[in-house]
Design a protein around this motif. Structure first.
Motif, PDB file in Angstrom:
ATOM      1  N   MET A   1      -3.988 -34.610 -30.294  1.00  0.00           N
ATOM      2  CA  MET A   1      -4.920 -35.736 -30.142  1.00  0.00           C
ATOM      3  C   MET A   1      -6.499 -35.150 -30.288  1.00  0.00           C
ATOM      4  O   MET A   1      -6.627 -33.907 -30.234  1.00  0.00           O
ATOM      5  CB  MET A   1      -4.976 -36.041 -28.873  1.00  0.00           C
ATOM      6  CG  MET A   1      -5.448 -37.347 -28.237  1.00  0.00           C
ATOM      7  SD  MET A   1      -5.807 -37.869 -26.691  1.00  0.00           S
ATOM      8  CE  MET A   1      -7.328 -36.973 -26.173  1.00  0.00           C
ATOM      9  N   ARG A   2      -7.161 -36.069 -30.746  1.00  0.00           N
ATOM     10  CA  ARG A   2      -8.541 -35.793 -31.124  1.00  0.00           C
ATOM     11  C   ARG A   2      -9.516 -36.714 -30.391  1.00  0.00           C
ATOM     12  O   ARG A   2      -9.086 -37.509 -30.004  1.00  0.00           O
ATOM     13  CB  ARG A   2      -8.764 -36.048 -32.598  1.00  0.00           C
ATOM     14  CG  ARG A   2      -8.070 -35.170 -33.790  1.00  0.00           C
ATOM     15  CD  ARG A   2      -8.509 -35.527 -35.086  1.00  0.00           C
ATOM     16  NE  ARG A   2      -7.611 -34.353 -35.788  1.00  0.00           N
ATOM     17  CZ  ARG A   2      -8.150 -33.286 -35.974  1.00  0.00           C
ATOM     18  NH1 ARG A   2      -9.213 -32.673 -35.596  1.00  0.00           N
ATOM     19  NH2 ARG A   2      -7.466 -32.216 -36.872  1.00  0.00           N
ATOM     20  N   TYR A   3     -10.614 -36.024 -29.837  1.00  0.00           N
ATOM     21  CA  TYR A   3     -11.755 -36.982 -29.111  1.00  0.00           C
ATOM     22  C   TYR A   3     -12.199 -37.779 -30.115  1.00  0.00           C
ATOM     23  O   TYR A   3     -11.903 -37.847 -31.530  1.00  0.00           O
ATOM     24  CB  TYR A   3     -12.589 -36.210 -28.534  1.00  0.00           C
ATOM     25  CG  TYR A   3     -11.965 -34.787 -27.675  1.00  0.00           C
ATOM     26  CD1 TYR A   3     -11.428 -35.228 -26.488  1.00  0.00           C
ATOM     27  CD2 TYR A   3     -12.186 -33.492 -27.975  1.00  0.00           C
ATOM     28  CE1 TYR A   3     -11.016 -34.283 -25.840  1.00  0.00           C
ATOM     29  CE2 TYR A   3     -11.646 -32.578 -27.231  1.00  0.00           C
ATOM     30  CZ  TYR A   3     -11.115 -32.952 -26.205  1.00  0.00           C
ATOM     31  OH  TYR A   3     -10.254 -31.858 -25.260  1.00  0.00           O
ATOM     32  N   ALA A   4     -12.951 -38.744 -29.825  1.00  0.00           N
ATOM     33  CA  ALA A   4     -13.528 -39.887 -30.494  1.00  0.00           C
ATOM     34  C   ALA A   4     -14.331 -39.355 -31.423  1.00  0.00           C
ATOM     35  O   ALA A   4     -14.367 -39.948 -32.761  1.00  0.00           O
ATOM     36  CB  ALA A   4     -14.261 -40.671 -29.424  1.00  0.00           C
ATOM     37  N   ASP A   5     -14.827 -38.192 -31.444  1.00  0.00           N
ATOM     38  CA  ASP A   5     -16.016 -37.647 -32.423  1.00  0.00           C
ATOM     39  C   ASP A   5     -14.857 -36.747 -33.501  1.00  0.00           C
ATOM     40  O   ASP A   5     -15.355 -36.306 -34.579  1.00  0.00           O
ATOM     41  CB  ASP A   5     -16.871 -36.666 -32.072  1.00  0.00           C
ATOM     42  CG  ASP A   5     -16.497 -35.512 -31.272  1.00  0.00           C
ATOM     43  OD1 ASP A   5     -15.182 -35.038 -31.199  1.00  0.00           O
ATOM     44  OD2 ASP A   5     -17.220 -34.672 -30.623  1.00  0.00           O
ATOM     45  N   GLY A   6     -13.610 -36.802 -33.436  1.00  0.00           N
ATOM     46  CA  GLY A   6     -12.805 -36.233 -34.426  1.00  0.00           C
ATOM     47  C   GLY A   6     -12.211 -34.634 -34.026  1.00  0.00           C
ATOM     48  O   GLY A   6     -11.414 -34.247 -34.378  1.00  0.00           O
ATOM     49  N   THR A   7     -13.063 -34.155 -32.767  1.00  0.00           N
ATOM     50  CA  THR A   7     -12.761 -32.687 -32.475  1.00  0.00           C
ATOM     51  C   THR A   7     -11.260 -32.790 -32.031  1.00  0.00           C
ATOM     52  O   THR A   7     -10.743 -33.542 -30.936  1.00  0.00           O
ATOM     53  CB  THR A   7     -13.579 -32.384 -31.346  1.00  0.00           C
ATOM     54  OG1 THR A   7     -14.906 -32.133 -31.997  1.00  0.00           O
ATOM     55  CG2 THR A   7     -13.410 -30.960 -31.108  1.00  0.00           C
ATOM     56  N   LEU A   8     -10.431 -31.853 -32.151  1.00  0.00           N
ATOM     57  CA  LEU A   8      -9.118 -31.509 -31.826  1.00  0.00           C
ATOM     58  C   LEU A   8      -9.201 -30.938 -30.358  1.00  0.00           C
ATOM     59  O   LEU A   8      -9.804 -30.100 -30.125  1.00  0.00           O
ATOM     60  CB  LEU A   8      -8.215 -30.489 -32.699  1.00  0.00           C
ATOM     61  CG  LEU A   8      -6.871 -30.309 -32.430  1.00  0.00           C
ATOM     62  CD1 LEU A   8      -5.983 -31.651 -32.608  1.00  0.00           C
ATOM     63  CD2 LEU A   8      -6.357 -29.224 -33.320  1.00  0.00           C
TER      64      LEU A   8
END
Length: 81
Positions: A1-8
């Protein structure tokens, strides 16, 4: 899953789950990372997502991030630990 900013999302991440509620990623099924207290044998059946131990809601399984969810601090993992 990735956070909203795209960070894994990774094991040990300290995150803002939603405003006023922080938590720690205790296992990331997507990256095959499990803490000692939340092992693969107990949570691998979920097949994807992350498990977060949050201050106000306890243990939560996420397949997708909450809108306000964000990384606060990434745990530094030392090689061999």
């Amino acid at each position: 899953m990735r956070y909203a900013d795209g960070t894994l999302a990774r094991l040990g991440d300290k995150i803002l789950v939603w405003e006023g509620n922080e938590g720690v990623v205790v296992c990331s099924i997507d990256t095959d990372e499990y803490s000692e207290d939340y092992p693969r044998e107990a949570f691998g059946y979920l097949q994807r997502g992350i498990m977060v131990l949050s201050e106000k809601a306890g243990l939560i399984h996420y397949l997708q991030p909450e809108t306000d969810m964000r990384l606060i601090e990434r745990k530094t993992v030392r090689p061999g630990s």
